[in-house]
Design a protein around this motif. Sequence first.
Motif, PDB file in Angstrom:
ATOM      1  N   ASN A 244       0.812  -1.222   0.000  1.00  0.00           N
ATOM      2  CA  ASN A 244       0.000   0.000   0.000  1.00  0.00           C
ATOM      3  C   ASN A 244       0.841   1.266   0.000  1.00  0.00           C
ATOM      4  OD1 ASN A 244       1.020  -0.191   2.563  1.00  0.00           O
ATOM      5  ND2 ASN A 244      -0.902   0.299   3.620  1.00  0.00           N
ATOM      6  N   ALA A 245       2.153   1.141  -0.291  1.00  0.00           N
ATOM      7  CA  ALA A 245       2.989   2.341  -0.391  1.00  0.00           C
ATOM      8  C   ALA A 245       2.431   3.261  -1.474  1.00  0.00           C
ATOM      9  CB  ALA A 245       4.432   1.954  -0.708  1.00  0.00           C
ATOM     10  N   LYS A 246       2.528   4.555  -1.250  1.00  0.00           N
ATOM     11  CA  LYS A 246       1.957   5.532  -2.185  1.00  0.00           C
ATOM     12  C   LYS A 246       2.893   5.720  -3.380  1.00  0.00           C
ATOM     13  CE  LYS A 246      -0.040  10.183  -2.336  1.00  0.00           C
ATOM     14  NZ  LYS A 246      -0.322  11.408  -1.545  1.00  0.00           N
ATOM     15  N   PRO A 247       2.426   5.473  -4.596  1.00  0.00           N
ATOM     16  CA  PRO A 247       3.301   5.619  -5.764  1.00  0.00           C
ATOM     17  C   PRO A 247       3.807   7.056  -5.911  1.00  0.00           C
ATOM     18  CG  PRO A 247       1.301   4.418  -6.324  1.00  0.00           C
ATOM     19  CD  PRO A 247       1.082   4.983  -4.953  1.00  0.00           C
ATOM     20  N   GLY A 248       5.022   7.160  -6.409  1.00  0.00           N
ATOM     21  CA  GLY A 248       5.619   8.471  -6.633  1.00  0.00           C
ATOM     22  C   GLY A 248       6.995   8.561  -5.997  1.00  0.00           C
ATOM     23  N   PHE A 249       7.490   9.782  -5.887  1.00  0.00           N
ATOM     24  CA  PHE A 249       8.834  10.027  -5.375  1.00  0.00           C
ATOM     25  C   PHE A 249       8.794  10.314  -3.890  1.00  0.00           C
ATOM     26  CE2 PHE A 249       9.049  10.870  -9.851  1.00  0.00           C
ATOM     27  CZ  PHE A 249      10.286  10.366 -10.223  1.00  0.00           C
ATOM     28  N   THR A 250       9.698   9.689  -3.151  1.00  0.00           N
ATOM     29  CA  THR A 250       9.753   9.878  -1.715  1.00  0.00           C
ATOM     30  C   THR A 250      11.199   9.848  -1.248  1.00  0.00           C
ATOM     31  OG1 THR A 250       8.690   9.200   0.359  1.00  0.00           O
ATOM     32  CG2 THR A 250       9.517   7.436  -1.072  1.00  0.00           C
ATOM     33  N   LYS A 251      11.400   9.946   0.049  1.00  0.00           N
ATOM     34  CA  LYS A 251      12.741  10.105   0.618  1.00  0.00           C
ATOM     35  C   LYS A 251      13.174   8.887   1.419  1.00  0.00           C
ATOM     36  CE  LYS A 251      14.237  13.822   0.580  1.00  0.00           C
ATOM     37  NZ  LYS A 251      14.906  14.498  -0.532  1.00  0.00           N
ATOM     38  N   MET A 252      14.458   8.527   1.277  1.00  0.00           N
ATOM     39  CA  MET A 252      15.089   7.561   2.168  1.00  0.00           C
ATOM     40  C   MET A 252      16.206   8.264   2.920  1.00  0.00           C
ATOM     41  SD  MET A 252      16.883   3.829   1.496  1.00  0.00           S
ATOM     42  CE  MET A 252      18.280   4.406   0.492  1.00  0.00           C
ATOM     43  N   ARG A 253      16.268   8.079   4.227  1.00  0.00           N
ATOM     44  CA  ARG A 253      17.307   8.665   5.081  1.00  0.00           C
ATOM     45  C   ARG A 253      18.057   7.538   5.782  1.00  0.00           C
ATOM     46  NH1 ARG A 253      15.502  13.494   8.804  1.00  0.00           N
ATOM     47  NH2 ARG A 253      15.849  14.529   6.800  1.00  0.00           N
ATOM     48  N   ILE A 254      19.381   7.564   5.689  1.00  0.00           N
ATOM     49  CA  ILE A 254      20.244   6.581   6.345  1.00  0.00           C
ATOM     50  C   ILE A 254      21.216   7.324   7.255  1.00  0.00           C
ATOM     51  CG2 ILE A 254      21.960   4.753   6.046  1.00  0.00           C
ATOM     52  CD1 ILE A 254      19.334   3.927   4.904  1.00  0.00           C
ATOM     53  N   THR A 255      21.366   6.845   8.517  1.00  0.00           N
ATOM     54  CA  THR A 255      22.362   7.437   9.416  1.00  0.00           C
ATOM     55  C   THR A 255      23.290   6.346   9.938  1.00  0.00           C
ATOM     56  OG1 THR A 255      21.094   7.184  11.486  1.00  0.00           O
ATOM     57  CG2 THR A 255      20.673   9.158  10.158  1.00  0.00           C
ATOM     58  N   MET A 256      24.540   6.724  10.140  1.00  0.00           N
ATOM     59  CA  MET A 256      25.543   5.849  10.738  1.00  0.00           C
ATOM     60  C   MET A 256      26.288   6.653  11.785  1.00  0.00           C
ATOM     61  SD  MET A 256      28.983   4.190   9.106  1.00  0.00           S
ATOM     62  CE  MET A 256      29.947   5.581   9.728  1.00  0.00           C
ATOM     63  N   ASP A 257      26.379   6.117  13.010  1.00  0.00           N
ATOM     64  CA  ASP A 257      26.940   6.899  14.112  1.00  0.00           C
ATOM     65  C   ASP A 257      27.663   5.976  15.083  1.00  0.00           C
ATOM     66  OD1 ASP A 257      27.545   8.734  16.076  1.00  0.00           O
ATOM     67  OD2 ASP A 257      25.471   9.262  16.535  1.00  0.00           O
ATOM     68  N   VAL A 258      28.957   6.238  15.280  1.00  0.00           N
ATOM     69  CA  VAL A 258      29.709   5.456  16.267  1.00  0.00           C
ATOM     70  C   VAL A 258      29.214   5.757  17.677  1.00  0.00           C
ATOM     71  CG1 VAL A 258      31.565   7.119  16.663  1.00  0.00           C
ATOM     72  CG2 VAL A 258      32.052   4.679  16.873  1.00  0.00           C
ATOM     73  N   GLY A 259      28.524   6.879  17.850  1.00  0.00           N
ATOM     74  CA  GLY A 259      28.000   7.264  19.152  1.00  0.00           C
ATOM     75  C   GLY A 259      26.648   6.676  19.477  1.00  0.00           C
ATOM     76  N   GLY A 260      26.127   5.794  18.625  1.00  0.00           N
ATOM     77  CA  GLY A 260      24.861   5.134  18.916  1.00  0.00           C
ATOM     78  C   GLY A 260      23.692   5.610  18.086  1.00  0.00           C
ATOM     79  N   GLY A 261      23.791   6.786  17.504  1.00  0.00           N
ATOM     80  CA  GLY A 261      22.709   7.273  16.664  1.00  0.00           C
ATOM     81  C   GLY A 261      21.440   7.532  17.441  1.00  0.00           C
ATOM     82  N   SER A 262      20.325   7.552  16.727  1.00  0.00           N
ATOM     83  CA  SER A 262      19.042   7.826  17.359  1.00  0.00           C
ATOM     84  C   SER A 262      17.931   7.152  16.590  1.00  0.00           C
ATOM     85  CB  SER A 262      18.777   9.335  17.426  1.00  0.00           C
ATOM     86  OG  SER A 262      17.482   9.598  17.938  1.00  0.00           O
ATOM     87  N   ARG A 263      16.927   6.656  17.313  1.00  0.00           N
ATOM     88  CA  ARG A 263      15.734   6.127  16.672  1.00  0.00           C
ATOM     89  C   ARG A 263      14.867   7.243  16.094  1.00  0.00           C
ATOM     90  NH1 ARG A 263      13.604   0.900  18.514  1.00  0.00           N
ATOM     91  NH2 ARG A 263      15.207  -0.217  19.676  1.00  0.00           N
ATOM     92  N   ASN A 264      15.125   8.459  16.527  1.00  0.00           N
ATOM     93  CA  ASN A 264      14.357   9.613  16.050  1.00  0.00           C
ATOM     94  C   ASN A 264      14.986  10.132  14.759  1.00  0.00           C
ATOM     95  OD1 ASN A 264      13.184  12.146  15.577  1.00  0.00           O
ATOM     96  ND2 ASN A 264      12.925  12.556  17.758  1.00  0.00           N
ATOM     97  N   PRO A 265      14.271  10.081  13.637  1.00  0.00           N
ATOM     98  CA  PRO A 265      14.856  10.498  12.358  1.00  0.00           C
ATOM     99  C   PRO A 265      15.134  11.987  12.266  1.00  0.00           C
ATOM    100  CG  PRO A 265      12.518  10.079  12.104  1.00  0.00           C
ATOM    101  CD  PRO A 265      12.874   9.628  13.491  1.00  0.00           C
ATOM    102  N   CYS A 266      14.716  12.754  13.268  1.00  0.00           N
ATOM    103  CA  CYS A 266      14.936  14.198  13.252  1.00  0.00           C
ATOM    104  C   CYS A 266      16.054  14.631  14.200  1.00  0.00           C
ATOM    105  CB  CYS A 266      13.656  14.941  13.611  1.00  0.00           C
ATOM    106  SG  CYS A 266      12.315  14.710  12.412  1.00  0.00           S
TER     107      CYS A 266
END
Length: 282
Positions: A244-266
């Motif tokens: 059910n993904a909406k057709p069209g153009f959308t965004k993918m964000r990838i993070t890599m962090d030796v400090g643990g990163g965050s579950r929050n994409p912002c």
Amino acid sequence: MLIKNRILIVMLYCMAAFFSSVSCANQYQNYGMWDDILSPVQAVGRFQWLEKCYSGLLVETWERMYDATDLQSEQDKINELKKSWLYEEGRLKSFPQYLTFGNEDHENPVNWKAGISASESCKTIPVGYRIIGLITSFDFKDYCKISARDSSKGYIKQVEFGTFTNTSGANNLSNFWGRVIQVDRGGNYHLVVTPGFTVMAWPETWHGWIDWNRDGDFSDKGEAILINEVSDEAISKLIKIPANAKPGFTKMRITMDVGGGSRNPCNNIRFGEVEEYTIKIN
């Protein structure tokens, strides 16, 4: 042509004045990978900047497009391009078009981009750069902005998604918006993310998101595709595209962090890199 997205590439010119010995743009394997994706408003700004700083280039573009050197004024020629690329029946098009620049291999080794506002100062087009295409804009949602603080020791070296591969160096934030990854709803694709190190390898924490419903955030169910994946080597994950993904153009964000990163994409990250890509959902 490797990038076949109509929305990105609608037209190329085999213009001898700009390509010198280059016969035609679509011979090059990096065709379309220019990382110069603009919104409709920015497309208007690009034209205004070129009109201010490189009006002669616009005139020459008109003459080569129409294979003509009519006696009409230079301003009329510029206005005709403006109408053709930006407006329809006096209103801004939903997907206006704009010129992009690169070298003869259709690459951007010095990360140079033309202005996107008439208020920007003029700057010199790098030696060896030329017009390499006319791109159609599309308007992303206003996603939250994030970045890494320091990518000098660890960074995202490579991202693979299905048959797509992108290898890059260290940046706190890399916007690979022009590198479009096409997927089909209901399909399965392997995502492989590989860390890079300048000193020594450390366990890195990966997070990733795709905005499946294209609503401008990564907070909906199933949009987190990597969660606290930790390794000092490449990580592979099978990604199932929601039916059910909406057709069209959308965004993918990838993070890599030796400090643990965050579950929050912002949330900004500390020691690593953020990379963003365009996903085309078919």
